[in-house]
Design an enzyme around this catalytic site. Structure first.
Site, mmCIF file in Angstrom:
data_model
loop_
_atom_site.group_PDB
_atom_site.id
_atom_site.type_symbol
_atom_site.label_atom_id
_atom_site.label_comp_id
_atom_site.label_asym_id
_atom_site.label_seq_id
_atom_site.Cartn_x
_atom_site.Cartn_y
_atom_site.Cartn_z
ATOM 1 N N ASP A 30 -19.854 43.115 16.164
ATOM 2 C CA ASP A 30 -18.936 43.393 15.053
ATOM 3 C C ASP A 30 -19.712 44.037 13.903
ATOM 4 O O ASP A 30 -20.825 43.616 13.584
ATOM 5 C CB ASP A 30 -18.263 42.093 14.602
ATOM 6 C CG ASP A 30 -17.031 42.351 13.752
ATOM 7 O OD1 ASP A 30 -15.916 42.087 14.218
ATOM 8 O OD2 ASP A 30 -17.197 42.834 12.601
ATOM 9 N N ILE A 31 -19.116 45.027 13.275
ATOM 10 C CA ILE A 31 -19.796 45.766 12.204
ATOM 11 C C ILE A 31 -19.916 44.910 10.932
ATOM 12 O O ILE A 31 -20.761 45.191 10.078
ATOM 13 C CB ILE A 31 -19.027 47.081 11.915
ATOM 14 C CG1 ILE A 31 -19.923 48.123 11.289
ATOM 15 C CG2 ILE A 31 -17.787 46.837 11.062
ATOM 16 C CD1 ILE A 31 -19.325 49.517 11.277
ATOM 17 N N ASN A 87 -7.262 37.172 17.232
ATOM 18 C CA ASN A 87 -6.345 37.302 16.099
ATOM 19 C C ASN A 87 -5.172 38.146 16.571
ATOM 20 O O ASN A 87 -5.364 39.265 17.064
ATOM 21 C CB ASN A 87 -7.048 37.975 14.915
ATOM 22 C CG ASN A 87 -8.060 37.063 14.259
ATOM 23 O OD1 ASN A 87 -7.885 35.852 14.232
ATOM 24 N ND2 ASN A 87 -9.133 37.640 13.745
ATOM 25 N N GLY A 93 -4.203 37.931 10.863
ATOM 26 C CA GLY A 93 -5.150 38.892 10.313
ATOM 27 C C GLY A 93 -5.640 39.941 11.297
ATOM 28 O O GLY A 93 -6.699 40.537 11.097
ATOM 29 N N GLN A 94 -4.866 40.199 12.366
ATOM 30 C CA GLN A 94 -5.271 41.266 13.292
ATOM 31 C C GLN A 94 -5.247 42.598 12.555
ATOM 32 O O GLN A 94 -4.212 42.996 12.014
ATOM 33 C CB GLN A 94 -4.335 41.329 14.509
ATOM 34 C CG GLN A 94 -4.767 42.396 15.523
ATOM 35 C CD GLN A 94 -3.910 42.426 16.790
ATOM 36 O OE1 GLN A 94 -2.920 41.707 16.904
ATOM 37 N NE2 GLN A 94 -4.289 43.272 17.725
ATOM 38 N N SER A 95 -6.406 43.261 12.498
ATOM 39 C CA SER A 95 -6.501 44.504 11.738
ATOM 40 C C SER A 95 -6.675 45.723 12.634
ATOM 41 O O SER A 95 -6.460 46.851 12.185
ATOM 42 C CB SER A 95 -7.654 44.421 10.731
ATOM 43 O OG SER A 95 -8.885 44.252 11.394
ATOM 44 N N HIS A 100 -8.529 42.428 21.366
ATOM 45 C CA HIS A 100 -9.953 42.120 21.401
ATOM 46 C C HIS A 100 -10.162 40.640 21.191
ATOM 47 O O HIS A 100 -9.418 39.989 20.470
ATOM 48 C CB HIS A 100 -10.715 42.903 20.323
ATOM 49 C CG HIS A 100 -10.146 42.753 18.941
ATOM 50 N ND1 HIS A 100 -9.034 43.468 18.535
ATOM 51 C CD2 HIS A 100 -10.516 41.982 17.898
ATOM 52 C CE1 HIS A 100 -8.755 43.130 17.285
ATOM 53 N NE2 HIS A 100 -9.631 42.226 16.875
ATOM 54 N N HIS A 102 -12.892 37.882 19.706
ATOM 55 C CA HIS A 102 -14.116 37.667 18.928
ATOM 56 C C HIS A 102 -14.899 36.528 19.580
ATOM 57 O O HIS A 102 -14.317 35.492 19.920
ATOM 58 C CB HIS A 102 -13.795 37.209 17.501
ATOM 59 C CG HIS A 102 -13.029 38.179 16.666
ATOM 60 N ND1 HIS A 102 -13.601 38.870 15.622
ATOM 61 C CD2 HIS A 102 -11.729 38.561 16.694
ATOM 62 C CE1 HIS A 102 -12.680 39.628 15.035
ATOM 63 N NE2 HIS A 102 -11.528 39.456 15.660
HETATM 64 P P1 5GP Z 1 -9.348 41.752 13.743
HETATM 65 O O1 5GP Z 1 -9.340 41.633 12.248
HETATM 66 O O2 5GP Z 1 -8.385 42.816 14.214
HETATM 67 O O3 5GP Z 1 -9.198 40.453 14.484
HETATM 68 O O4 5GP Z 1 -10.810 42.216 14.120
HETATM 69 C C1 5GP Z 1 -11.260 43.523 13.974
HETATM 70 C C2 5GP Z 1 -12.762 43.454 13.854
HETATM 71 O O5 5GP Z 1 -13.272 44.751 14.065
HETATM 72 C C3 5GP Z 1 -13.259 42.991 12.485
HETATM 73 O O6 5GP Z 1 -14.028 41.810 12.645
HETATM 74 C C4 5GP Z 1 -14.086 44.175 11.982
HETATM 75 O O7 5GP Z 1 -15.255 43.783 11.292
HETATM 76 C C5 5GP Z 1 -14.411 44.922 13.269
HETATM 77 N N1 5GP Z 1 -14.596 46.342 13.093
HETATM 78 C C6 5GP Z 1 -13.816 47.182 12.351
HETATM 79 N N2 5GP Z 1 -14.275 48.445 12.440
HETATM 80 C C7 5GP Z 1 -15.365 48.399 13.249
HETATM 81 C C8 5GP Z 1 -16.271 49.413 13.729
HETATM 82 O O8 5GP Z 1 -16.154 50.602 13.427
HETATM 83 N N3 5GP Z 1 -17.274 49.002 14.540
HETATM 84 C C9 5GP Z 1 -17.429 47.675 14.896
HETATM 85 N N4 5GP Z 1 -18.468 47.395 15.698
HETATM 86 N N5 5GP Z 1 -16.585 46.713 14.478
HETATM 87 C C10 5GP Z 1 -15.580 47.063 13.666
#
Ligand code: 5GP
Ligand code: ZN
Length: 114
Positions: A30-31, A87, A93-95, A100, A102
């Site tokens: 994760d970034i 998520n 908080g799915q963004s 995916h 975690h």
């Molecule tokens: P969500 O919030 O949808 O459950 O998780 C999305 C995740 O993707 C977040 O933890 C966020 O830090 C990660 N993320 C967003 N953009 C990037 C990216 O460009 N590269 C990587 N490696 N992770 C990313």
């Protein structure tokens, strides 16, 4: 999906630190890590969320969660413990709308989550 960030990571168009890969799945760091170990596992094909992924056949969800365990083994947190999170939807908080998991570990975690 042309505008999907994780499809671009799966294809290599957007770089990521890859951890493990199978024919159908990819694990990468994760970034913006929320724990010492924070890895995302995606199906290489686009599925929007867990409901979409559940409807996929061929044991893809099982393979994805199996890869979560393989990441925990490879990163040395299988014994100390780790959390696997999908998520799903806005309240969670799915963004990124590419399903995916975690994998988080390397420190004690609180429950319930915030
Ligand atoms: P969500 O919030 O949808 O459950 O998780 C999305 C995740 O993707 C977040 O933890 C966020 O830090 C990660 N993320 C967003 N953009 C990037 C990216 O460009 N590269 C990587 N490696 N992770 C990313
Ligand atoms: Zn996608």
């Amino acid at each position: 999906m042309p505008d999907c960030l994780f499809c671009k990571i799966a294809s290599g168009e957007v770089p990521a630190t890859r951890v493990l890969e199978t024919e159908r799945t990819l694990a990468f760091r994760d970034i913006n890590p929320q724990a010492p170990i924070h890895v995302l596992i995606i199906p290489k094909r686009h599925y929007r969320d867990l409901a979409d992924l559940t409807a996929a056949d061929g044991g893809l969800l099982t393979e994805l969660t199996g890869q979560a365990y393989q990441v925990a083994l490879a990163d040395g947190i299988a014994e100390s413990g780790y959390r696997v999170v999908f998520n799903t939807g806005s309240d969670a908080g799915q963004s990124v709308e590419h399903a995916h998991a975690h994998v988080l570990g390397g420190r004690p975690m609180a429950w319930p989550p915030g």
